[in-house]
Design a protein around this motif. Sequence first.
Motif, short mmCIF file in Angstrom:
data_model
loop_
_atom_site.label_atom_id
_atom_site.label_comp_id
_atom_site.label_asym_id
_atom_site.label_seq_id
_atom_site.Cartn_x
_atom_site.Cartn_y
_atom_site.Cartn_z
N SER A 167 32.16 5.91 84.43
CA SER A 167 32.81 4.87 83.62
C SER A 167 34.21 5.33 83.23
O SER A 167 34.47 6.52 83.09
CB SER A 167 31.99 4.61 82.35
OG SER A 167 31.85 5.81 81.60
N PRO A 168 35.15 4.41 83.05
CA PRO A 168 36.51 4.78 82.67
C PRO A 168 36.54 5.51 81.32
O PRO A 168 35.83 5.16 80.39
CB PRO A 168 37.23 3.43 82.59
CG PRO A 168 36.40 2.49 83.41
CD PRO A 168 34.99 2.96 83.27
N GLN A 169 37.37 6.55 81.24
CA GLN A 169 37.47 7.35 80.03
C GLN A 169 38.94 7.49 79.65
O GLN A 169 39.83 7.45 80.50
CB GLN A 169 36.85 8.74 80.26
CG GLN A 169 35.36 8.67 80.61
CD GLN A 169 34.74 10.05 80.71
OE1 GLN A 169 35.30 11.02 80.21
NE2 GLN A 169 33.59 10.13 81.33
N ASP A 170 39.14 7.68 78.35
CA ASP A 170 40.51 7.83 77.86
C ASP A 170 41.12 9.16 78.29
O ASP A 170 42.33 9.27 78.47
CB ASP A 170 40.53 7.72 76.34
CG ASP A 170 40.08 6.35 75.86
OD1 ASP A 170 40.24 5.38 76.63
OD2 ASP A 170 39.54 6.26 74.75
N LEU A 171 40.28 10.20 78.45
CA LEU A 171 40.75 11.54 78.76
C LEU A 171 40.19 11.97 80.11
O LEU A 171 38.97 12.02 80.29
CB LEU A 171 40.29 12.52 77.67
CG LEU A 171 40.96 13.88 77.63
CD1 LEU A 171 42.43 13.76 77.31
CD2 LEU A 171 40.26 14.77 76.61
N PRO A 172 41.04 12.28 81.10
CA PRO A 172 40.54 12.71 82.41
C PRO A 172 40.07 14.17 82.37
O PRO A 172 40.66 15.06 83.00
CB PRO A 172 41.76 12.52 83.32
CG PRO A 172 42.93 12.70 82.42
CD PRO A 172 42.51 12.17 81.07
N TRP A 173 38.98 14.42 81.67
CA TRP A 173 38.54 15.78 81.41
C TRP A 173 38.17 16.53 82.68
O TRP A 173 38.40 17.74 82.80
CB TRP A 173 37.33 15.76 80.46
CG TRP A 173 36.10 15.16 81.06
CD1 TRP A 173 35.74 13.85 81.03
CD2 TRP A 173 35.09 15.83 81.80
NE1 TRP A 173 34.56 13.65 81.72
CE2 TRP A 173 34.15 14.86 82.19
CE3 TRP A 173 34.87 17.16 82.18
CZ2 TRP A 173 33.01 15.18 82.93
CZ3 TRP A 173 33.75 17.47 82.92
CH2 TRP A 173 32.83 16.49 83.28
N SER A 174 37.60 15.83 83.66
CA SER A 174 37.15 16.51 84.88
C SER A 174 38.32 16.98 85.74
O SER A 174 38.13 17.78 86.65
CB SER A 174 36.27 15.57 85.70
OG SER A 174 36.95 14.38 86.02
N VAL A 175 39.52 16.50 85.46
CA VAL A 175 40.72 16.97 86.16
C VAL A 175 41.44 18.05 85.35
O VAL A 175 41.98 19.00 85.90
CB VAL A 175 41.65 15.78 86.44
CG1 VAL A 175 42.95 16.25 87.08
CG2 VAL A 175 40.96 14.76 87.33
N LEU A 176 41.43 17.92 84.04
CA LEU A 176 42.09 18.91 83.19
C LEU A 176 41.31 20.22 83.13
O LEU A 176 41.91 21.30 83.06
CB LEU A 176 42.26 18.36 81.78
CG LEU A 176 43.14 17.13 81.61
CD1 LEU A 176 43.12 16.67 80.17
CD2 LEU A 176 44.55 17.42 82.05
#
Length: 502
Positions: A167-176
């Motif tokens: 689902s769309p998330q505000d923070l792209p944690w899996s990339v950061l």
Amino acid sequence: MVSGALAIGAAIGLVVLLLEAIRYRRWGSLRRWQPAVGLGLAALAALGAGLGQLSEPIPLAVLLGGLVGLGLLGLSGCGRAGQGLAVLLLSLASVWGLARGAFEESEAGAAFSLLLWGCGLGMGLVGIPLLGCLAEAEMLSVLMGLGQGWSGIAALTWGSRLLEMGSPQDLPWSVLLPVGLAALSLVAGTLPLLILPVPASGTESSRDSEVGSNRLLSALGHGVGWLVATALALALVRNGLYQDPFWALLYGAGVLLSWALLALEGGIPAPEGKEALLWRACVSLTLVGGGALLALRLGGSYGAALLGLGCLAFPSRWGAMAALFLSAQPLLQNLLHQFNLQVAGIDLTQPYVAAALYLGMASMGLAALVHWVYGQDRPLPTGIGLTLASLLLPLGVGYFVHAQPQAAFLLAALITALILAALQPIALYQERGRAPWTGTQALGLAMLAILSSNLSRNWTVTGFYATRLERALVLVVLVGILVLCLLLGQGWRLWQSRTASR
């Protein structure tokens, strides 16, 4: 938060790059024309991608990766400087991807992935063929730099897939997260260097006591490095990215695995002999295989990439091998995902898949045999020939068969390469010398094959819809080119022999 995390990762990579360059102040021992040969291979691959009508960013990305590979070779005499360069470039690539919306739109994300794979392929095309020409310390430096870059590419690839499937998330944690953990690996590996004192001259008894104290200080430094990296990873995951701390603990397990592999490789005193080498190989294979099973079972392909990033914390040959093996898993899974095979997986009972498994194991064994016969006298031509074969053979499997046998071929080659790398010290002990077949070079060839297979999806689809006549014509052309190359090589040898006899 996003820009701050990436800026910190880039700053850590830059600081380690500068400190290591100032500390060693020397370049790699390669001759000037040898890196040009590697860059020529990257240019040849970029030309082939352009003539094959692959996507536009691929040829440029391969050339850019070739320049990065040149940087890794130049920094091979500067310890961890290659890893610092890889972390710096991963941070900058993530900044560029976020600015272009690569993690919000599927088309931009696909272009970003192609750019990453192309750069990874170019890096390997420059570095892998030249490993046999490097000294041991320089070889390890290049492998650690390549492993840092490839592990980051694998984690960013599957992290973008997770964003696409979730689902769309505000923070792209899996990339950061991969960029932050790659930077923390540099922090963990730098702390032991700050604790160990500068070696001093003295009597033999004082040297023995100094060695004992250095072992204690080394263990203390590595333990502090592991604790600091794990604590900072927990803070990043829990307080910065608001995710489950499991990812940080899995990364901490990777750093601990890196420490154990370093200790097995040279830190634990053991009598030199076949029995000790065999014991180390068995234990190291068990640790790497068990770590891969744990990561894949609990964290999936993304967890394997994070565990691989942790294995690069403390520089060792086995740590680089573990990182290469683990980073190949997300890229293989991504290859299946491109053809909607991620649910069914690889059907080993299918005849073509079974044949591809045999071909993958046989090809890697044949590569080891070729190096054993020819690599001692001519390491560079042998490395170039095997590198080209690692690019063309999986492409042929994908074109003439399909993606599922291609993935089986790559998986078999990867596992065989890990076994060959584990048995390399025993082979060197039997030979009583250093052979140019490094073992880890086999894992590099497998990684090149996996990256080229991910980039060549259009060729695989074209082969799937090609008629039998079209496939036969392509096969005839390829065999003709191979025969022509063999004839030219034989003619060159005859000319050289006649010139030498005069």
